[in-house]
Design an enzyme around this catalytic site. Structure first.
Site, PDB file in Angstrom:
ATOM      1  N   SER A  60       0.861  -1.190   0.000  1.00  0.00           N
ATOM      2  CA  SER A  60       0.000   0.000   0.000  1.00  0.00           C
ATOM      3  C   SER A  60       0.895   1.238   0.000  1.00  0.00           C
ATOM      4  O   SER A  60       2.113   1.144   0.220  1.00  0.00           O
ATOM      5  CB  SER A  60      -0.892   0.003   1.245  1.00  0.00           C
ATOM      6  OG  SER A  60      -0.082   0.166   2.393  1.00  0.00           O
ATOM      7  N   ASP A  97      -1.138  -1.484  -4.016  1.00  0.00           N
ATOM      8  CA  ASP A  97      -2.504  -1.656  -3.539  1.00  0.00           C
ATOM      9  C   ASP A  97      -3.132  -0.266  -3.329  1.00  0.00           C
ATOM     10  O   ASP A  97      -2.517   0.603  -2.698  1.00  0.00           O
ATOM     11  CB  ASP A  97      -2.417  -2.408  -2.199  1.00  0.00           C
ATOM     12  CG  ASP A  97      -3.745  -2.954  -1.730  1.00  0.00           C
ATOM     13  OD1 ASP A  97      -4.649  -3.124  -2.560  1.00  0.00           O
ATOM     14  OD2 ASP A  97      -3.854  -3.235  -0.516  1.00  0.00           O
ATOM     15  N   ASP A 119      -7.248   3.311  -7.632  1.00  0.00           N
ATOM     16  CA  ASP A 119      -8.551   3.193  -6.971  1.00  0.00           C
ATOM     17  C   ASP A 119      -9.307   4.519  -7.081  1.00  0.00           C
ATOM     18  O   ASP A 119      -9.131   5.417  -6.262  1.00  0.00           O
ATOM     19  CB  ASP A 119      -8.342   2.799  -5.504  1.00  0.00           C
ATOM     20  CG  ASP A 119      -9.662   2.634  -4.765  1.00  0.00           C
ATOM     21  OD1 ASP A 119     -10.727   2.841  -5.384  1.00  0.00           O
ATOM     22  OD2 ASP A 119      -9.623   2.304  -3.569  1.00  0.00           O
ATOM     23  N   HIS A 193     -12.659  -4.144   4.310  1.00  0.00           N
ATOM     24  CA  HIS A 193     -11.264  -4.094   4.769  1.00  0.00           C
ATOM     25  C   HIS A 193     -11.172  -4.178   6.292  1.00  0.00           C
ATOM     26  O   HIS A 193     -12.061  -3.718   6.993  1.00  0.00           O
ATOM     27  CB  HIS A 193     -10.608  -2.789   4.316  1.00  0.00           C
ATOM     28  CG  HIS A 193     -10.361  -2.728   2.848  1.00  0.00           C
ATOM     29  ND1 HIS A 193     -10.859  -1.735   2.046  1.00  0.00           N
ATOM     30  CD2 HIS A 193      -9.666  -3.540   2.017  1.00  0.00           C
ATOM     31  CE1 HIS A 193     -10.481  -1.933   0.797  1.00  0.00           C
ATOM     32  NE2 HIS A 193      -9.757  -3.026   0.747  1.00  0.00           N
ATOM     33  N   ALA A 231     -10.586  -9.657   1.926  1.00  0.00           N
ATOM     34  CA  ALA A 231     -10.942 -11.072   1.922  1.00  0.00           C
ATOM     35  C   ALA A 231     -10.261 -11.891   3.018  1.00  0.00           C
ATOM     36  O   ALA A 231     -10.150 -13.103   2.908  1.00  0.00           O
ATOM     37  CB  ALA A 231     -10.640 -11.664   0.545  1.00  0.00           C
ATOM     38  N   ASN A 272      -7.193 -10.641  -2.017  1.00  0.00           N
ATOM     39  CA  ASN A 272      -6.303  -9.794  -1.215  1.00  0.00           C
ATOM     40  C   ASN A 272      -6.362 -10.162   0.261  1.00  0.00           C
ATOM     41  O   ASN A 272      -7.454 -10.213   0.841  1.00  0.00           O
ATOM     42  CB  ASN A 272      -6.748  -8.330  -1.327  1.00  0.00           C
ATOM     43  CG  ASN A 272      -6.402  -7.718  -2.667  1.00  0.00           C
ATOM     44  OD1 ASN A 272      -5.951  -8.395  -3.571  1.00  0.00           O
ATOM     45  ND2 ASN A 272      -6.606  -6.418  -2.768  1.00  0.00           N
ATOM     46  N   ILE A 273      -5.186 -10.350   0.839  1.00  0.00           N
ATOM     47  CA  ILE A 273      -5.117 -10.733   2.253  1.00  0.00           C
ATOM     48  C   ILE A 273      -4.082  -9.867   2.962  1.00  0.00           C
ATOM     49  O   ILE A 273      -2.889  -9.951   2.676  1.00  0.00           O
ATOM     50  CB  ILE A 273      -4.759 -12.234   2.391  1.00  0.00           C
ATOM     51  CG1 ILE A 273      -5.835 -13.088   1.717  1.00  0.00           C
ATOM     52  CG2 ILE A 273      -4.591 -12.619   3.869  1.00  0.00           C
ATOM     53  CD1 ILE A 273      -5.363 -14.432   1.257  1.00  0.00           C
ATOM     54  N   SER A 275      -5.149  -8.342   6.591  1.00  0.00           N
ATOM     55  CA  SER A 275      -5.435  -8.442   8.029  1.00  0.00           C
ATOM     56  C   SER A 275      -5.014  -9.780   8.630  1.00  0.00           C
ATOM     57  O   SER A 275      -4.483  -9.815   9.750  1.00  0.00           O
ATOM     58  CB  SER A 275      -6.928  -8.215   8.286  1.00  0.00           C
ATOM     59  OG  SER A 275      -7.289  -6.910   7.902  1.00  0.00           O
TER      60      SER A 275
END
Ligand code: 13P
Length: 327
Positions: A60, A97, A119, A193, A231, A272-273, A275
């Site tokens: 990110s 990201d 985005d 998220h 996700a 996307n992972i 967390s």
């Protein structure tokens, strides 16, 4: 950016085009794991090499400035060399990201990213189209792939935050893909998220994802790679470990694995992972420090956190996304 442009091929990276085509044909999803430091990067790459899984290393804007753009590039290059020396040939992409501006996307492309997300999902539709198109025009000159987004996910992730979600309107996807030239599209079908995805009443189940919206999108853009953000499953074992060793994470819930398996077998080519990796890392550090109060060598607790993160990645690749053994 400081210095000359570095093209991703010089770093041994690939863009996402071929990965997605294979994932679509094979009915699995490519994992996109977020990272911001060396231990997480080591965990992701070694676990993906061990399981023979293609992977997207995802960064990110906040993670990029945390690690520093120059150090980040060299870390990725070094980590790739590390797995190549062990004989692994897995394809690896480096992806931005939630890029929030044209300038950020350009800077990442010039410093070795092989894929970027722009985005513009919070913008009015035509502005999202125009911004995404502009990034695609620049990126494609360098064979960098671009992810766009339609629909807004709730939740908080680094700089991205929204109180409520707005589901993707399937009527817009065909027009968006055609006008922008994007290579993949993130959609909003009920994921969110962060670690607090749903506010559930006691005994209430996690609401199912809107597979009807996903299917309608697939029908309108057949064979086009779809991306699922937000996700993480918010693995309860880690939440409990965090809470039992001094943490306080109440009502942390995520997306059940069987829903992700179903999505991975569809046109969803990238999951996307972020967390779940953070949770595994934090849980192990908390446990280690609570059980070893005299410890002050970071290698001990970061090493355990790294091993746990790698275990999580192996599990996701093998049992959830189906990306293991696909190279
Ligand atoms: P999670 O917070 O569910 O891990 O989602 C991460 C993500 O979508 C990164 O863009």
């Amino acid at each position: 950016m400081a210095g000359e442009m570095v093209h991703y091929k010089e770093l041994g990276l690939v863009n996402t085009r071929e990965m997605f085509a294979k994932a679509m044909a094979g009915k699995y999803a490519i994992p996109a794991y977020n990272f911001s430091d060396m231990e997480q990067l080591q965990a992701i790459l070694t676990a993906c090499a061990d399981t023979g899984s293609p992977v997207i290393l995802q960064v990110s804007k906040g993670a990029r400035s945390y690690a520093h753009e120059t150090l980040l590039r060299h870390m990725v290059q070094g980590a790739l060399q590390m797995i190549r020396e062990k004989g692994s040939q897995i394809p690896v992409a480096l992806h931005l990201d939630h890029g929030d501006s044209y300038e950020l996307c350009v800077a990442c492309i010039e410093s070795g990213f092989s894929s970027v997300m722009i985005d513009g999902s919070h913008l009015p539709y035509e502005e999202n189209v125009a911004l995404t198109r502009k990034v695609v025009e620049f990126a494609h000159r360098f064979e960098v792939t671009v992810e766009g987004e339609l629909g807004v996910l709730a939740g908080i992730e680094d700089e991205v935050s929204a109180e409520h979600s707005t589901y993707t309107n399937p009527e817009q996807v065909e027009d968006f893909v055609k006008k922008t030239g994007v290579d993949s599209l993130a959609i909003s079908i009920g994921t969110s998220h962060g670690a607090y995805k749903f506010r559930l009443a006691p005994g209430e189940e996690v609401p199912p994802l809107r597979f009807d919206i996903l299917e309608e999108c697939e029908r309108r853009i057949p064979g086009f790679p779809i991306v699922l953000h937000g996700a993480s499953s918010v693995v309860q074992e880690y939440v409990e470990m965090i809470n039992s060793f001094g943490g306080k994470m109440d009502n942390a819930v995520g997306i059940p694995e069987e829903q992700l398996r179903r999505a991975a077998a569809s046109a969803v080519c990238k999951i996307n992972i972020d967390s779940d990796g953070r949770l595994a890392f934090t849980a192990k550090i908390r446990e280690h420090l609570a059980k070893n109060p005299q410890e002050f060598d970071p290698r001990k607790y970061l090493g355990e956190a790294r091993s746990e993160f790698a275990k999580l990645v192996r599990h996701k690749n093998e049992a959830v996304l189906g990306s293991a053994g696909r190279v």
